[in-house]
Design a protein around this motif. Structure first.
Motif, PDB file in Angstrom:
ATOM      1  N   ARG A 199       0.849  -1.211   0.000  1.00 48.33           N
ATOM      2  CA  ARG A 199       0.000   0.000   0.000  1.00 48.33           C
ATOM      3  C   ARG A 199       0.882   1.259   0.000  1.00 48.33           C
ATOM      4  O   ARG A 199       0.637   2.214  -0.733  1.00 48.33           O
ATOM      5  CB  ARG A 199      -0.945  -0.020   1.205  1.00 48.33           C
ATOM      6  CG  ARG A 199      -1.919   1.160   1.211  1.00 48.33           C
ATOM      7  CD  ARG A 199      -2.904   1.098   2.355  1.00 48.33           C
ATOM      8  NE  ARG A 199      -3.854   0.011   2.216  1.00 48.33           N
ATOM      9  CZ  ARG A 199      -3.940  -1.037   3.037  1.00 48.33           C
ATOM     10  NH1 ARG A 199      -3.130  -1.129   4.080  1.00 48.33           N
ATOM     11  NH2 ARG A 199      -4.833  -1.977   2.834  1.00 48.33           N
ATOM     12  N   ILE A 200       1.913   1.230   0.840  1.00 44.19           N
ATOM     13  CA  ILE A 200       2.824   2.390   0.909  1.00 44.19           C
ATOM     14  C   ILE A 200       3.551   2.560  -0.428  1.00 44.19           C
ATOM     15  O   ILE A 200       3.621   3.663  -0.987  1.00 44.19           O
ATOM     16  CB  ILE A 200       3.835   2.201   2.065  1.00 44.19           C
ATOM     17  CG1 ILE A 200       3.105   2.179   3.409  1.00 44.19           C
ATOM     18  CG2 ILE A 200       4.901   3.303   2.039  1.00 44.19           C
ATOM     19  CD1 ILE A 200       3.925   1.616   4.563  1.00 44.19           C
ATOM     20  N   ALA A 225       8.497   1.193   8.724  1.00 43.35           N
ATOM     21  CA  ALA A 225       7.187   1.654   9.209  1.00 43.35           C
ATOM     22  C   ALA A 225       6.273   0.469   9.522  1.00 43.35           C
ATOM     23  O   ALA A 225       5.622   0.427  10.575  1.00 43.35           O
ATOM     24  CB  ALA A 225       6.528   2.554   8.160  1.00 43.35           C
ATOM     25  N   VAL A 226       6.244  -0.496   8.617  1.00 39.03           N
ATOM     26  CA  VAL A 226       5.310  -1.617   8.787  1.00 39.03           C
ATOM     27  C   VAL A 226       5.755  -2.536   9.933  1.00 39.03           C
ATOM     28  O   VAL A 226       4.943  -2.912  10.785  1.00 39.03           O
ATOM     29  CB  VAL A 226       5.151  -2.394   7.460  1.00 39.03           C
ATOM     30  CG1 VAL A 226       4.345  -3.670   7.669  1.00 39.03           C
ATOM     31  CG2 VAL A 226       4.491  -1.490   6.415  1.00 39.03           C
ATOM     32  N   GLY A 227       7.038  -2.862   9.974  1.00 33.16           N
ATOM     33  CA  GLY A 227       7.527  -3.743  11.048  1.00 33.16           C
ATOM     34  C   GLY A 227       7.265  -3.153  12.416  1.00 33.16           C
ATOM     35  O   GLY A 227       6.863  -3.857  13.350  1.00 33.16           O
ATOM     36  N   VAL A 228       7.453  -1.840  12.546  1.00 34.62           N
ATOM     37  CA  VAL A 228       7.240  -1.193  13.856  1.00 34.62           C
ATOM     38  C   VAL A 228       5.746  -1.110  14.161  1.00 34.62           C
ATOM     39  O   VAL A 228       5.290  -1.512  15.245  1.00 34.62           O
ATOM     40  CB  VAL A 228       7.890   0.209  13.892  1.00 34.62           C
ATOM     41  CG1 VAL A 228       7.471   0.959  15.145  1.00 34.62           C
ATOM     42  CG2 VAL A 228       9.406   0.099  13.818  1.00 34.62           C
ATOM     43  N   HIS A 259       4.636   6.099   7.727  1.00 39.75           N
ATOM     44  CA  HIS A 259       4.239   5.966   9.142  1.00 39.75           C
ATOM     45  C   HIS A 259       2.741   6.202   9.292  1.00 39.75           C
ATOM     46  O   HIS A 259       2.058   5.508  10.042  1.00 39.75           O
ATOM     47  CB  HIS A 259       5.055   6.943  10.002  1.00 39.75           C
ATOM     48  CG  HIS A 259       6.527   6.853   9.724  1.00 39.75           C
ATOM     49  ND1 HIS A 259       7.313   7.948   9.496  1.00 39.75           N
ATOM     50  CD2 HIS A 259       7.335   5.766   9.598  1.00 39.75           C
ATOM     51  CE1 HIS A 259       8.557   7.558   9.253  1.00 39.75           C
ATOM     52  NE2 HIS A 259       8.590   6.237   9.301  1.00 39.75           N
ATOM     53  N   TYR A 260       2.252   7.208   8.570  1.00 41.56           N
ATOM     54  CA  TYR A 260       0.815   7.528   8.608  1.00 41.56           C
ATOM     55  C   TYR A 260      -0.001   6.327   8.119  1.00 41.56           C
ATOM     56  O   TYR A 260      -0.968   5.917   8.776  1.00 41.56           O
ATOM     57  CB  TYR A 260       0.574   8.766   7.728  1.00 41.56           C
ATOM     58  CG  TYR A 260      -0.854   9.069   7.390  1.00 41.56           C
ATOM     59  CD1 TYR A 260      -1.613   9.939   8.171  1.00 41.56           C
ATOM     60  CD2 TYR A 260      -1.463   8.506   6.259  1.00 41.56           C
ATOM     61  CE1 TYR A 260      -2.934  10.231   7.842  1.00 41.56           C
ATOM     62  CE2 TYR A 260      -2.780   8.792   5.928  1.00 41.56           C
ATOM     63  CZ  TYR A 260      -3.508   9.653   6.721  1.00 41.56           C
ATOM     64  OH  TYR A 260      -4.815   9.942   6.396  1.00 41.56           O
ATOM     65  N   LEU A 261       0.395   5.761   6.991  1.00 42.43           N
ATOM     66  CA  LEU A 261      -0.384   4.636   6.439  1.00 42.43           C
ATOM     67  C   LEU A 261      -0.238   3.388   7.315  1.00 42.43           C
ATOM     68  O   LEU A 261      -1.215   2.695   7.588  1.00 42.43           O
ATOM     69  CB  LEU A 261       0.050   4.335   4.999  1.00 42.43           C
ATOM     70  CG  LEU A 261      -0.345   5.392   3.962  1.00 42.43           C
ATOM     71  CD1 LEU A 261       0.265   5.067   2.592  1.00 42.43           C
ATOM     72  CD2 LEU A 261      -1.870   5.517   3.838  1.00 42.43           C
ATOM     73  N   GLY A 284      -3.721   5.305   8.974  1.00 41.83           N
ATOM     74  CA  GLY A 284      -4.275   6.532   8.395  1.00 41.83           C
ATOM     75  C   GLY A 284      -4.995   6.251   7.078  1.00 41.83           C
ATOM     76  O   GLY A 284      -4.628   5.338   6.342  1.00 41.83           O
ATOM     77  N   SER A 285      -6.021   7.061   6.804  1.00 37.56           N
ATOM     78  CA  SER A 285      -6.834   6.856   5.598  1.00 37.56           C
ATOM     79  C   SER A 285      -6.058   7.254   4.341  1.00 37.56           C
ATOM     80  O   SER A 285      -5.500   8.361   4.260  1.00 37.56           O
ATOM     81  CB  SER A 285      -8.110   7.705   5.725  1.00 37.56           C
ATOM     82  OG  SER A 285      -8.570   8.102   4.455  1.00 37.56           O
TER      83      SER A 285
END
Ligand SMILES: Cc1ncc(C[n+]2csc(CCOP(=O)(O)OP(=O)(O)O)c2C)c(N)n1
Length: 322
Positions: free
Chosen positions: A18-19, A49-52, A71-73, A77-78
């Motif tokens: 997605r990111i 970002a995803v692992g954390v 980080h937002y996604l 986050g939308s």
């Protein structure tokens, strides 16, 4: 650490995809000049970002800097509201007035981002202090780059968090460069994490392109924080593929080489995780393609939503800015 269920492992892949697809859509759309804010892409860094964030609960909070899309996604986050924010629209997550470097989604635990290098590190410490005072077991995370460790406020934040044993995880995404200056021209050591040890908190360095390694380090740090054992510093070594700011490649600038970029692209965090899932039978190639198509549709929908949304009314200019 017990093995993760297949659905979780697939979820890691979907989140990273997605990111990646969202930022590839920005690359494709940027030349249209409808996204007018500067954008710092994290293509190549998605596993951090995803692992954390996969190690966090919904109540836990994260703060970020200028490179904050991932980080937002990853914190839920939308996608629609992110694209609307980039397009400066009223439906954006900050009403269209923040842009790419100021994404926030407090309802999912993404408290905010700031373009001041390391500016949100003390805010994450403040959130952890607030959680401790409330008596909750919520954890906060500060995401920042390797330049963030060169800011005095980061050292003050580490020292205070260690002293008060606060439930905060410091995540330094070491992508080897601060704008165009390599770490080797700024610091003696190639490792950032020993700096944390000097302040009295554990510092670990992990392969930031390995989502499972990042997850494991983060899960350990979060468990420590929740148990009241205080903060942890995680250095995730990774690499940004695109230019510091903007959608292009930038090898022609001469501050890094094509060979270095190629070597890091060969360590693509998405492909690496996909291969693990495919060889362990968790995901077939056809299933992976189907997941990719779903994410692409989601991103296309978000872009359509953003483009169709109205700009903020002039009367909204001074709202939410004090
Ligand atoms: C306090 C401060 N000083 C300088 C800048 C200008 N600046 C913007 S991004 C950046 C480098 C950031 O590097 P790093 O923190 O490692 O993150 P990366 O861009 O590599 O993700 C600098 C110096 C700034 N935004 N804030």
């Amino acid at each position: 650490m017990p093995p993760l269920a297949p659905e979780r492992l697939k979820g890691f892949y979907v989140q990273m995809t997605r990111i990646r697809r969202a930022e590839e859509a920005i690359v494709a759309r940027y030349p249209e000049q409808e996204i007018r804010c500067p954008t710092h892409l994290s293509i190549g860094q998605e596993a951090v970002a995803v692992g954390v964030c996969q190690a966090l609960s919904e109540q836990d909070v994260v703060l970020s800097g200028h490179r904050c899309h991932a980080h937002y996604l990853a914190k839920g986050g939308s996608l629609r509201r992110m694209f609307a924010e980039l397009y400066g629209k009223a439906t954006g997550c900050c009403g269209g007035k923040g842009g790419s470097m100021h994404l926030a989604s407090p309802e999912t635990g993404m408290l905010g981002a700031s373009a001041i290098v390391a500016g949100t590190v003390p805010i994450a410490v403040g959130a952890a202090l607030a959680a401790a005072l409330r008596g909750s077991d919520d954890v906060s995370v500060a995401f920042f780059g390797d330049a963030g460790i060169e800011q005095g406020v980061t050292h003050e934040s580490l020292a205070f968090a260690a002293l008060r044993r606060l439930p905060v995880v410091f995540v330094c995404e070491n992508n080897l460069y601060a704008t165009l200056t390599p770490l080797s021209k700024r610091q003696v050591s190639a490792d950032v994490s020993p700096r944390a040890v000097a302040h009295g908190l554990p510092g670990v360095s992990v392969d930031g392109n390995d989502v499972l390694a990042v997850y494991e380090a983060a899960a350990h740090a979060v468990a420590r924080a929740r148990a009241g054992d205080g903060p942890t510093f995680i250095e995730a070594k990774t690499y940004r593929w695109r230019e510091h700011v903007g959608p292009n490649f930038d090898v022609e600038l001469g501050y890094r080489t094509q060979a270095e970029l190629d070597a890091w692209m060969a360590r693509d965090p998405l492909l690496r995780h996909a291969r693990i899932l495919e060889t362990s039978g968790v995901l077939t190639a056809a299933e992976r393609l189907a997941l990719d198509r779903e994410v692409e549709a989601e991103v296309a929908d978000a872009v359509r939503f953003a483009k169709a949304s109205p700009f903020p009314e002039p009367a909204a200019l001074y709202a939410d800015v004090d």
